[in-house]
Every structure is written in structure tokens, then in C-alpha cells.
Enzyme design. Structure first.
Site: not given
Length: 195
Positions: A99, A124
Site C-alpha cells: 500500500s 492497491h
């Protein structure tokens, strides 16, 4: 419960000097980003980067990352500081950069972004949760979509991937090995030993 921080003893011409391990590493221009990226962690990382720039603006800084990600705004504070300061920041993934951790891994100076061979990298889209009146939920949804576009644009710039590829791959959790992250452009080299 706070983690135990090792103390190292160093011999100097004035005798022995004790440092916590992070302060000792900072002397060698090594900054450790470990765990969730929060506002408090971002403040510590930003302060260390600014301190090291003031110490020597022409010497590289080494940012070791082992993080599952965290706050987008805290991550942007670190990202912007990396871009703002004069020294090159070399990023090294040890363990996981997921992330916002992966975003910061890609933020390092081109040619100086590394991962150890068993590292895992994951990108993501940003995650948000909001409650409240319908109008407020709509405002937050529009804002998170803008953040998503900004993250995707920066990832495309940092990796060399077309924006369409980044948009597709960040739609869900997209895991990579160190070798796959190299091919993707998040890092520049997989390293097993110091040169």
C-alpha cells in the site's frame, strides 16, 4: 506494550557512548520505516530526513521500509519530503512494502530503489471508511477518488507503467515478488548482499 529498543555501546576518544540502535543507524544516514504509517511515524521520518539534509545535503540517505501501509496523508508527507530535500533518498524494502509502503518504496531516487530477494510488494487503491449524512459520504467518496487518481498518476510516473496498467492493477490488491517489482518498475534492483 512498547517494543524493546536495543542499546549499542560505542568507544570514542572520550570513553564509551551508549546509543539506542535507531540513533546509531541515523549517524550512518539510515532511517527505518517499520509498521503502520501513521501521522506520528510520518513526523518522525520527516524530522529525520530534514535533520540528515541539514547535516550533509550532498550525501545519500537510506530509507529501509518494512510496512503494511497506513494513512495516505501521512504517506504523502513522507513522499513530499523525499522529493523536497536535496540528498538522494535510496529506498530498500526488507520484508514487506504494501500500500503506502510500496508507494514510498517507488519514491526513492531512480536507480537507488532496492528490495531484498524475499521481500513482498503490494499496491492497491486507497481504502476509506466514512459514516454520516449522505451528503458528507458523497463528499468523502469524491475526495477519495481524487486521491486514487493522484496515487495512480504518481505510481505511473515513478514506475514507467502506463496509467491504464496502474489503474487496472490497483483496482484490487496486487502482490509482487521482488523480481516482479523490478520488472514492474517499483524498484531498480534486487539485492542479496551489500556491494
Amino acid at each position: 506494550m512498547s517494543a524493546l529498543v536495543p542499546i549499542v555501546i560505542e568507544q570514542t576518544n572520550r570513553g564509551e557512548r551508549a546509543y539506542d540502535i535507531y540513533s546509531r543507524l541515523l549517524k550512518d544516514r539510515i532511517v527505518i520505516l517499520s509498521g503502520e504509517i501513521t501521522d506520528d511515524i510520518a513526523s518522525l521520518i520527516v524530522a529525520q530526513l530534514l535533520f540528515l539534509e541539514a547535516e550533509d545535503p550532498d550525501k545519500d540517505i537510506y530509507l529501509y521500509i518494512n510496512s503494511p501501509g497506513g494513512s495516505v496523508t501521512a504517506g504523502f508527507a513522507i513522499y513530499d519530503t523525499i522529493q523536497y530535500i536535496k540528498p538522494d533518498v535510496s529506498t530498500i524494502c526488507v520484508g514487506m512494502a504494501a500500500s503506502m509502503g510500496a508507494f514510498l518504496l517507488a519514491a526513492g531516487a531512480k536507480g537507488k530503489r532496492f528490495a531484498l530477494p524475499n521481500s513482498e510488494i503490494m499496491i492497491h487503491q486507497p481504502i476509506g471508511g466514512v459514516r454520516g449524512q449522505a451528503t458528507d459520504i458523497k463528499i468523502h467518496a469524491e475526495w477519495i477518488l481524487k486521491i486514487k487518481q493522484r496515487i495512480n498518476r504518481i505510481l505511473a510516473e515513478r514506475t514507467g507503467q502506463p496509467i491504464e496498467v496502474i489503474e487496472r492493477d490497483t483496482e484490487r490488491d496486487f502482490f509482487m515478488t521482488a523480481e516482479e517489482a523490478l520488472k514492474y518498475g517499483i524498484i531498480d534492483k534486487v539485492i542479496e548482499r551489500r556491494p
